[in-house]
Write a protein that holds these residues in place. Structure first.
Motif, PDB file in Angstrom:
ATOM      1  N   TYR A   4      -2.037  13.540   3.918  1.00 27.78           N
ATOM      2  CA  TYR A   4      -2.597  13.574   2.570  1.00 27.78           C
ATOM      3  C   TYR A   4      -1.775  12.653   1.683  1.00 27.78           C
ATOM      4  O   TYR A   4      -0.546  12.708   1.683  1.00 27.78           O
ATOM      5  N   SER A   5      -2.476  11.819   0.917  1.00 31.59           N
ATOM      6  CA  SER A   5      -1.829  10.924  -0.033  1.00 31.59           C
ATOM      7  C   SER A   5      -2.508  11.099  -1.386  1.00 31.59           C
ATOM      8  O   SER A   5      -3.736  11.126  -1.470  1.00 31.59           O
ATOM      9  N   TRP A   6      -1.691  11.207  -2.444  1.00 28.55           N
ATOM     10  CA  TRP A   6      -2.202  11.430  -3.793  1.00 28.55           C
ATOM     11  C   TRP A   6      -2.017  10.171  -4.635  1.00 28.55           C
ATOM     12  O   TRP A   6      -0.986   9.512  -4.565  1.00 28.55           O
ATOM     13  N   TYR A   7      -3.053   9.892  -5.436  1.00 34.47           N
ATOM     14  CA  TYR A   7      -3.058   8.701  -6.268  1.00 34.47           C
ATOM     15  C   TYR A   7      -3.475   9.069  -7.693  1.00 34.47           C
ATOM     16  O   TYR A   7      -4.218  10.015  -7.904  1.00 34.47           O
ATOM     17  N   LYS A   8      -2.981   8.274  -8.638  1.00 38.01           N
ATOM     18  CA  LYS A   8      -3.418   8.393 -10.028  1.00 38.01           C
ATOM     19  C   LYS A   8      -4.194   7.128 -10.350  1.00 38.01           C
ATOM     20  O   LYS A   8      -3.726   6.023 -10.077  1.00 38.01           O
ATOM     21  N   GLU A   9      -5.416   7.288 -10.886  1.00 36.37           N
ATOM     22  CA  GLU A   9      -6.227   6.116 -11.210  1.00 36.37           C
ATOM     23  C   GLU A   9      -5.643   5.360 -12.393  1.00 36.37           C
ATOM     24  O   GLU A   9      -5.033   5.985 -13.252  1.00 36.37           O
ATOM     25  N   PRO A  10      -5.809   4.071 -12.482  1.00 36.21           N
ATOM     26  CA  PRO A  10      -6.463   3.259 -11.467  1.00 36.21           C
ATOM     27  C   PRO A  10      -5.638   3.261 -10.184  1.00 36.21           C
ATOM     28  O   PRO A  10      -4.434   3.496 -10.214  1.00 36.21           O
ATOM     29  N   GLU A  11      -6.305   3.011  -9.091  1.00 35.44           N
ATOM     30  CA  GLU A  11      -5.679   3.169  -7.779  1.00 35.44           C
ATOM     31  C   GLU A  11      -4.332   2.452  -7.698  1.00 35.44           C
ATOM     32  O   GLU A  11      -4.220   1.263  -7.951  1.00 35.44           O
ATOM     33  N   ASP A  12      -3.318   3.253  -7.384  1.00 34.98           N
ATOM     34  CA  ASP A  12      -1.983   2.689  -7.175  1.00 34.98           C
ATOM     35  C   ASP A  12      -1.918   2.092  -5.778  1.00 34.98           C
ATOM     36  O   ASP A  12      -2.595   2.541  -4.862  1.00 34.98           O
ATOM     37  N   ALA A  13      -1.093   1.081  -5.609  1.00 31.38           N
ATOM     38  CA  ALA A  13      -0.920   0.479  -4.288  1.00 31.38           C
ATOM     39  C   ALA A  13      -0.253   1.474  -3.349  1.00 31.38           C
ATOM     40  O   ALA A  13      -0.569   1.528  -2.167  1.00 31.38           O
ATOM     41  N   ALA A  14       0.656   2.294  -3.898  1.00 25.38           N
ATOM     42  CA  ALA A  14       1.349   3.293  -3.089  1.00 25.38           C
ATOM     43  C   ALA A  14       1.016   4.675  -3.644  1.00 25.38           C
ATOM     44  O   ALA A  14       0.832   4.844  -4.847  1.00 25.38           O
ATOM     45  N   PRO A  15       0.946   5.663  -2.780  1.00 27.53           N
ATOM     46  CA  PRO A  15       0.655   7.021  -3.278  1.00 27.53           C
ATOM     47  C   PRO A  15       1.792   7.533  -4.159  1.00 27.53           C
ATOM     48  O   PRO A  15       2.953   7.167  -3.978  1.00 27.53           O
ATOM     49  N   ILE A  16       1.444   8.404  -5.111  1.00 23.82           N
ATOM     50  CA  ILE A  16       2.465   9.005  -5.971  1.00 23.82           C
ATOM     51  C   ILE A  16       3.066  10.241  -5.317  1.00 23.82           C
ATOM     52  O   ILE A  16       4.122  10.710  -5.730  1.00 23.82           O
ATOM     53  N   ALA A  17       2.385  10.783  -4.302  1.00 25.16           N
ATOM     54  CA  ALA A  17       2.883  11.962  -3.586  1.00 25.16           C
ATOM     55  C   ALA A  17       2.140  12.073  -2.257  1.00 25.16           C
ATOM     56  O   ALA A  17       1.082  11.470  -2.068  1.00 25.16           O
TER      57      ALA A  17
END
Length: 176
Positions: A4-17
């Motif tokens: 599982y990878s979490w992102y904050k929009e707009p889509e980050d290149a790397a997951p935030i968690a």
């Protein structure tokens, strides 16, 4: 096993968690935004719809307290036209009893039935007053419980009714 990878929009290149749950520590206004998760295993990659998270600051740690004075005493000593003056006297008594500055008591109201409601706020950052709103509410509760809190008004000392003190985080009474 799924990842599982979490992102904050707009889509980050790397997951935030990573992991099945997103935990945001030390939240602030900058954390407001749209978040989504990408889950994948050896068979597929799936993105969840975005969920909007709104971080509210300033009021979240306030504690709302409610207590009641005897309606007959309030009516006798503070008829409706004097209810506002009675409210001022209650606030002054709270400030003196808790030894806090005026900005720590907000959203004050009192009605003709003797019901008092107000918030106790956290200290501002540069304040020397370190007591938390929670600590203050417990201190006020104990003062009322042990009949050590009184409001001088019209040459009379009015005391809240023991056992009527309530505290919560809601502006309106919270549902159980």
């Amino acid at each position: 096993a799924a990842t599982y990878s979490w992102y904050k929009e707009p889509e980050d290149a790397a997951p935030i968690a990573t992991g099945p749950e997103l935990l945001i520590s030390n939240t602030g206004k900058a954390d407001t935004g749209d978040y989504y998760c990408v889950a994948e295993n050896h068979m597929a990659r799936v993105s969840t719809p975005s969920a909007h998270v709104e971080v509210l600051t300033g009021q979240t740690s306030d504690i709302v307290v409610r207590y009641r004075f005897d309606r007959d005493e309030v009516t006798l000593n503070a008829p409706n036209e004097e209810l506002e003056a009675f409210g001022v006297a209650v606030v002054q008594a709270v400030l003196g009893a808790l030894e806090i500055p005026a900005e720590r008591v907000t959203d004050f109201s009192v009605d003709a039935d003797g019901q008092v409601q107000h918030s106790l706020t956290e200290a501002v950052d540069n304040s020397t007053d370190a007591a938390t709103a929670d600590d203050l509410s417990l201190e006020l509760r104990n003062l009322i419980r042990y009949e050590q809190f009184a409001v001088p008004f019209n040459s009379t000392l009015l005391r809240p009714i023991v056992g009527t003190f309530r505290r919560d985080f809601c502006r309106i009474p919270c549902l159980a």
